[in-house]
Write a protein that holds these residues in place. Structure first.
Motif, PDB file in Angstrom:
ATOM      1  N   VAL A 326      47.652 -11.453  32.460  1.00 36.08           N
ATOM      2  CA  VAL A 326      48.262 -11.457  31.133  1.00 36.08           C
ATOM      3  C   VAL A 326      49.608 -10.750  31.192  1.00 36.08           C
ATOM      4  O   VAL A 326      49.777  -9.758  31.909  1.00 36.08           O
ATOM      5  CB  VAL A 326      47.326 -10.777  30.094  1.00 36.08           C
ATOM      6  CG1 VAL A 326      47.029  -9.342  30.474  1.00 36.08           C
ATOM      7  CG2 VAL A 326      47.884 -10.884  28.692  1.00 36.08           C
ATOM      8  N   ASP A 327      50.598 -11.305  30.483  1.00 36.59           N
ATOM      9  CA  ASP A 327      51.921 -10.682  30.405  1.00 36.59           C
ATOM     10  C   ASP A 327      51.977  -9.810  29.162  1.00 36.59           C
ATOM     11  O   ASP A 327      51.626 -10.252  28.064  1.00 36.59           O
ATOM     12  CB  ASP A 327      53.016 -11.756  30.331  1.00 36.59           C
ATOM     13  CG  ASP A 327      53.042 -12.615  31.576  1.00 36.59           C
ATOM     14  OD1 ASP A 327      52.835 -12.047  32.669  1.00 36.59           O
ATOM     15  OD2 ASP A 327      53.262 -13.835  31.460  1.00 36.59           O
ATOM     16  N   ASN A 418      37.718  -9.660  16.166  1.00 38.75           N
ATOM     17  CA  ASN A 418      38.011  -8.262  16.486  1.00 38.75           C
ATOM     18  C   ASN A 418      39.462  -8.092  16.905  1.00 38.75           C
ATOM     19  O   ASN A 418      40.131  -7.137  16.486  1.00 38.75           O
ATOM     20  CB  ASN A 418      37.083  -7.774  17.607  1.00 38.75           C
ATOM     21  CG  ASN A 418      35.809  -7.137  17.076  1.00 38.75           C
ATOM     22  OD1 ASN A 418      35.847  -6.058  16.481  1.00 38.75           O
ATOM     23  ND2 ASN A 418      34.687  -7.801  17.277  1.00 38.75           N
ATOM     24  N   VAL A 419      39.963  -9.007  17.731  1.00 41.03           N
ATOM     25  CA  VAL A 419      41.364  -8.930  18.157  1.00 41.03           C
ATOM     26  C   VAL A 419      42.284  -9.111  16.948  1.00 41.03           C
ATOM     27  O   VAL A 419      43.309  -8.427  16.825  1.00 41.03           O
ATOM     28  CB  VAL A 419      41.667  -9.979  19.239  1.00 41.03           C
ATOM     29  CG1 VAL A 419      43.160 -10.024  19.559  1.00 41.03           C
ATOM     30  CG2 VAL A 419      40.882  -9.663  20.509  1.00 41.03           C
ATOM     31  N   ILE A 431      46.206 -15.886  19.258  1.00 44.46           N
ATOM     32  CA  ILE A 431      45.146 -14.948  19.645  1.00 44.46           C
ATOM     33  C   ILE A 431      44.239 -15.597  20.694  1.00 44.46           C
ATOM     34  O   ILE A 431      43.908 -14.992  21.712  1.00 44.46           O
ATOM     35  CB  ILE A 431      44.331 -14.513  18.412  1.00 44.46           C
ATOM     36  CG1 ILE A 431      45.156 -13.540  17.557  1.00 44.46           C
ATOM     37  CG2 ILE A 431      43.010 -13.863  18.832  1.00 44.46           C
ATOM     38  CD1 ILE A 431      44.507 -13.167  16.246  1.00 44.46           C
ATOM     39  N   ARG A 432      43.851 -16.856  20.451  1.00 44.68           N
ATOM     40  CA  ARG A 432      42.944 -17.534  21.381  1.00 44.68           C
ATOM     41  C   ARG A 432      43.608 -17.796  22.729  1.00 44.68           C
ATOM     42  O   ARG A 432      42.962 -17.686  23.778  1.00 44.68           O
ATOM     43  CB  ARG A 432      42.442 -18.840  20.768  1.00 44.68           C
ATOM     44  CG  ARG A 432      41.447 -18.591  19.634  1.00 44.68           C
ATOM     45  CD  ARG A 432      40.942 -19.877  19.015  1.00 44.68           C
ATOM     46  NE  ARG A 432      39.896 -19.577  18.054  1.00 44.68           N
ATOM     47  CZ  ARG A 432      38.624 -19.398  18.358  1.00 44.68           C
ATOM     48  NH1 ARG A 432      38.231 -19.502  19.604  1.00 44.68           N
ATOM     49  NH2 ARG A 432      37.736 -19.117  17.438  1.00 44.68           N
ATOM     50  N   ALA A 433      44.892 -18.143  22.694  1.00 42.98           N
ATOM     51  CA  ALA A 433      45.600 -18.387  23.953  1.00 42.98           C
ATOM     52  C   ALA A 433      45.664 -17.115  24.794  1.00 42.98           C
ATOM     53  O   ALA A 433      45.487 -17.141  26.019  1.00 42.98           O
ATOM     54  CB  ALA A 433      47.005 -18.905  23.664  1.00 42.98           C
ATOM     55  N   ARG A 434      45.884 -15.990  24.131  1.00 37.45           N
ATOM     56  CA  ARG A 434      45.986 -14.718  24.868  1.00 37.45           C
ATOM     57  C   ARG A 434      44.599 -14.219  25.291  1.00 37.45           C
ATOM     58  O   ARG A 434      44.442 -13.623  26.344  1.00 37.45           O
ATOM     59  CB  ARG A 434      46.714 -13.682  24.012  1.00 37.45           C
ATOM     60  CG  ARG A 434      48.119 -14.153  23.609  1.00 37.45           C
ATOM     61  CD  ARG A 434      48.916 -13.070  22.950  1.00 37.45           C
ATOM     62  NE  ARG A 434      49.464 -12.153  23.941  1.00 37.45           N
ATOM     63  CZ  ARG A 434      50.102 -11.034  23.619  1.00 37.45           C
ATOM     64  NH1 ARG A 434      50.247 -10.704  22.349  1.00 37.45           N
ATOM     65  NH2 ARG A 434      50.591 -10.261  24.550  1.00 37.45           N
ATOM     66  N   LEU A 435      43.582 -14.496  24.451  1.00 42.98           N
ATOM     67  CA  LEU A 435      42.215 -14.109  24.831  1.00 42.98           C
ATOM     68  C   LEU A 435      41.739 -14.875  26.062  1.00 42.98           C
ATOM     69  O   LEU A 435      40.964 -14.346  26.866  1.00 42.98           O
ATOM     70  CB  LEU A 435      41.252 -14.368  23.668  1.00 42.98           C
ATOM     71  CG  LEU A 435      40.993 -13.207  22.714  1.00 42.98           C
ATOM     72  CD1 LEU A 435      40.077 -13.644  21.584  1.00 42.98           C
ATOM     73  CD2 LEU A 435      40.402 -12.011  23.450  1.00 42.98           C
ATOM     74  N   PHE A 438      42.190 -13.108  29.070  1.00 43.44           N
ATOM     75  CA  PHE A 438      41.226 -12.029  29.274  1.00 43.44           C
ATOM     76  C   PHE A 438      39.838 -12.614  29.545  1.00 43.44           C
ATOM     77  O   PHE A 438      38.831 -11.934  29.413  1.00 43.44           O
ATOM     78  CB  PHE A 438      41.173 -11.117  28.042  1.00 43.44           C
ATOM     79  CG  PHE A 438      42.247 -10.065  28.015  1.00 43.44           C
ATOM     80  CD1 PHE A 438      42.032  -8.812  28.553  1.00 43.44           C
ATOM     81  CD2 PHE A 438      43.485 -10.341  27.456  1.00 43.44           C
ATOM     82  CE1 PHE A 438      43.015  -7.846  28.544  1.00 43.44           C
ATOM     83  CE2 PHE A 438      44.482  -9.380  27.430  1.00 43.44           C
ATOM     84  CZ  PHE A 438      44.259  -8.119  27.976  1.00 43.44           C
ATOM     85  N   LEU A 439      39.804 -13.911  29.901  1.00 48.62           N
ATOM     86  CA  LEU A 439      38.590 -14.632  30.312  1.00 48.62           C
ATOM     87  C   LEU A 439      37.647 -14.942  29.159  1.00 48.62           C
ATOM     88  O   LEU A 439      36.468 -15.227  29.377  1.00 48.62           O
ATOM     89  CB  LEU A 439      37.837 -13.862  31.418  1.00 48.62           C
ATOM     90  CG  LEU A 439      38.706 -13.358  32.579  1.00 48.62           C
ATOM     91  CD1 LEU A 439      37.836 -12.684  33.634  1.00 48.62           C
ATOM     92  CD2 LEU A 439      39.514 -14.474  33.189  1.00 48.62           C
ATOM     93  N   PHE A 440      38.148 -14.901  27.925  1.00 49.27           N
ATOM     94  CA  PHE A 440      37.367 -15.353  26.764  1.00 49.27           C
ATOM     95  C   PHE A 440      37.925 -16.706  26.349  1.00 49.27           C
ATOM     96  O   PHE A 440      38.810 -16.808  25.503  1.00 49.27           O
ATOM     97  CB  PHE A 440      37.456 -14.348  25.601  1.00 49.27           C
ATOM     98  CG  PHE A 440      36.700 -13.074  25.860  1.00 49.27           C
ATOM     99  CD1 PHE A 440      35.315 -13.038  25.771  1.00 49.27           C
ATOM    100  CD2 PHE A 440      37.374 -11.915  26.199  1.00 49.27           C
ATOM    101  CE1 PHE A 440      34.620 -11.863  26.017  1.00 49.27           C
ATOM    102  CE2 PHE A 440      36.687 -10.736  26.439  1.00 49.27           C
ATOM    103  CZ  PHE A 440      35.303 -10.713  26.352  1.00 49.27           C
ATOM    104  N   ARG A 441      37.397 -17.768  26.986  1.00 49.44           N
ATOM    105  CA  ARG A 441      37.918 -19.108  26.759  1.00 49.44           C
ATOM    106  C   ARG A 441      36.976 -19.898  25.863  1.00 49.44           C
ATOM    107  O   ARG A 441      35.764 -19.805  25.987  1.00 49.44           O
ATOM    108  CB  ARG A 441      38.094 -19.839  28.091  1.00 49.44           C
ATOM    109  CG  ARG A 441      39.011 -19.105  29.073  1.00 49.44           C
ATOM    110  CD  ARG A 441      39.194 -19.906  30.354  1.00 49.44           C
ATOM    111  NE  ARG A 441      40.058 -19.194  31.285  1.00 49.44           N
ATOM    112  CZ  ARG A 441      39.636 -18.473  32.312  1.00 49.44           C
ATOM    113  NH1 ARG A 441      38.336 -18.355  32.524  1.00 49.44           N
ATOM    114  NH2 ARG A 441      40.482 -17.861  33.104  1.00 49.44           N
ATOM    115  N   GLY A 442      37.558 -20.702  24.982  1.00 41.72           N
ATOM    116  CA  GLY A 442      36.765 -21.591  24.142  1.00 41.72           C
ATOM    117  C   GLY A 442      35.717 -20.861  23.323  1.00 41.72           C
ATOM    118  O   GLY A 442      36.005 -19.922  22.576  1.00 41.72           O
ATOM    119  N   ALA A 443      34.452 -21.284  23.492  1.00 40.22           N
ATOM    120  CA  ALA A 443      33.351 -20.742  22.692  1.00 40.22           C
ATOM    121  C   ALA A 443      33.119 -19.261  22.956  1.00 40.22           C
ATOM    122  O   ALA A 443      32.554 -18.563  22.102  1.00 40.22           O
ATOM    123  CB  ALA A 443      32.073 -21.532  22.967  1.00 40.22           C
TER     124      ALA A 443
END
Length: 541
Positions: A326-327, A418-419, A431-435, A438-443
């Motif tokens: 992550v940048d 939460n984010v 938010i989802r793109a950056r998550l 952090f390995l929280f993809r999709g569902a």
């Protein structure tokens, strides 16, 4: 008979039906074994099954000798005395009665041949740095780290043939860890330890890697294991590339074959329509062509299926221990800029910082010291959670604090929600793109925080703080590696490599702290903060 531990066809599932093991076979002989694996792979569950705290659905555990178990979360009755926690209270009372002239037979039966019970108990406490406790103190007076060592001292007194340790260095300070390392290095029987502590894992004789319900064995300590896995993964990567090339080749050949067959079919139909040859001859040719085409197509389809199977097997051999990438450019702090000032600071519970201590630019500070020295209190004071008794703690940039309890997350909200609490101005897509990084993809971004594993919960909390707006230019972390597996520790390290602000990390894991590129070491000792070096901390205690 030498001590040993065998698991045969071991099966276990949680009440909701989630399978953990299905026919697991494993054997542990004399020596020290490090049991490793990602969070949720079943390491602690396996130790509980071996210790008899959980019952398998099928299979058996056989132990040759006595077993001792140190769980991850040690809880001792605070009303107990130290000698009761050690399991020697009855023998000690019998010894005192005999020494006082009471020759009742029950006292001799209770004591047996253990006439040096007090000396052995005090020696066990001393071996782990607990000699100051004495045998008559209350367990309620000892710290969390001392509780772990006290439970270990009880096991040392019993000297079980098989010893199981689950994350034993959690909550232990540097000095207590050194005592534990010595005890592990000297252990004579079977020892199985689950840990994320690299220094501890480098003391073992072999590594048992638990993955997908199966154990793979590696000789040597954790460093040797890492080297072996790196070689395996390099080979696995090559196999994937070869299998991908073969799969593409088979797809091309199948496509080419289908084009040729289509041409033949059109030519045959043209010949049939023009009736240039007798009908019986053309019919025979048509049947032969169809049979040949069918065989040709089946051959290529089988080759493609085999290539796909080889590719799937090759991909399966590559580990999916993703790294966080992550940048975080908005966290950057210019080298000369003041970030934090501590001036004549007196903290709650007695610790203090004399004079003025300043933190500038993107410095990376390790905060170390014994349990109870005041490290967490200092971080909470800097974060504004505690009011100083006297003096000043002034942050000059936006800061965020990640406590040991990870209570920055709302368990009822999803990871994405939460984010969003920390970055209310950010769009949902952003938010989802950056998550995802952090390995929280999709569902996975829609999971409730309360359902996350320990490693996932930490990663979600870290994401919430590092993606906060305004971006934190001072990040405070309190014992961040507690309860993290080695893959999660690596993920944390790579995430912090992207962080460009100032960092203060309280911890006892010297290899982890060193991996962060620490530029300054502060030791909280004797209730006072002073500069130190990793060399000074690394000396045996």
């Amino acid at each position: 008979m030498s001590p040993s531990l065998t698991c045969t066809s071991l099966s276990f599932a949680w009440p909701d039906g989630t399978a953990v093991f299905d026919g697991l076979d494993a054997a542990f002989g004399p020596g020290r074994t490090g049991l490793v694996g990602v969070n949720g792979s079943g390491k602690s569950t396996l130790l509980k099954l071996i210790a008899g705290e959980l019952a398998p659905a099928d299979g058996a555990v056989r132990v040759a000798g006595e077993i001792g178990y140190l769980p991850q979360n040690v809880t001792l009755d605070t009303a107990l005395r130290v000698d009761e926690a050690l399991g020697v209270a009855a023998r000690r009372a019998a010894l005192h009665a005999i020494e006082a002239g009471n020759a009742a037979e029950e006292h001799f039966e209770t004591l047996g041949d253990d006439w040096d019970v007090e000396e052995r108990a005090l020696a066990a406490l001393g071996e782990l740095g607990l000699g100051h406790l004495g045998l008559d103190r209350s367990v309620g007076e000892v710290s969390g780290g001392e509780s772990v060592l006290l439970r270990l001292a009880a096991l040392l007194l019993v000297r079980p043939d098989v010893l199981l340790l689950d994350e034993p260095t959690n909550n232990l300070d540097l000095y207590a860890r050194r005592r534990l390392y010595s005890a592990v290095a000297a252990w004579p029987g079977v020892l199985v330890v689950v840990s994320h502590d690299r220094e501890l894992l480098d003391l073992v004789d072999q590594i048992a890697d638990l993955r997908a319900g199966e154990i793979t064995w590696y000789g040597g300590n954790y460093s040797a294991y890492e080297e072996a896995v790196a070689v395996e993964q390099e080979a696995a990567g090559r196999m994937v590339r070869v299998a991908e090339a073969d799969f593409r080749k088979q797809k091309r050949e199948l496509a080419d074959a289908q084009v040729k067959l289509a041409r033949r079919k059109r030519y045959g139909q043209k010949m049939w329509d023009s009736k240039r040859e007798p009908k019986i001859v053309m019919g025979a040719r048509k049947r032969a062509a169809q049979e040949s085409a069918g065989k040709h197509r089946i051959m290529h389809e089988e080759k493609l299926a085999e290539a796909r199977e080889r590719l799937d097997e090759a991909v399966e051999a590559v580990r999916d221990d993703d790294e966080i990438r992550v940048d975080l450019p908005y966290t950057a702090v210019p080298p000369g800029r003041g970030v934090l000032t501590l001036r004549d600071l007196e903290l709650a519970y007695g610790a203090r910082v004399q004079g003025t201590l300043e933190l500038h630019g993107p410095e990376r500070v390790a905060l170390v010291g014994r349990n109870g020295a005041g490290k967490s209190t200092l971080l909470r004071t800097i974060a504004g959670e505690l009011t100083p008794v006297a003096g000043e703690a002034a942050a000059h940039v936006p800061l965020r604090f990640l406590p040991q309890r990870l209570d920055v997350l709302d368990g009822e909200l999803t990871v994405a929600e939460n984010v969003a609490r920390f970055a209310p101005g950010a769009a949902n897509n952003r938010i989802r793109a950056r998550l995802a990084r952090f390995l929280f993809r999709g569902a996975r971004a829609d999971q409730r925080a309360a359902t996350l594993s320990g490693g996932e919960r930490f990663r979600a909390a870290l994401a919430a703080l590092m993606l906060a707006e305004p971006a934190p230019q001072l990040l405070l972390l309190d014992e961040p590696t507690n309860n993290l597996d080695m893959a999660s520790v690596r993920q944390l390290t790579t995430a912090l490599e992207s962080y460009e602000g100032a960092l203060v990390v309280a911890g006892h894991d010297l290899p982890f702290l060193s991996s962060l590129g620490i530029t300054r070491w502060l030791l909280m000792e004797g209730r006072e903060l002073r500069e130190t070096t990793p060399e000074a901390l690394g000396k045996p205690v």
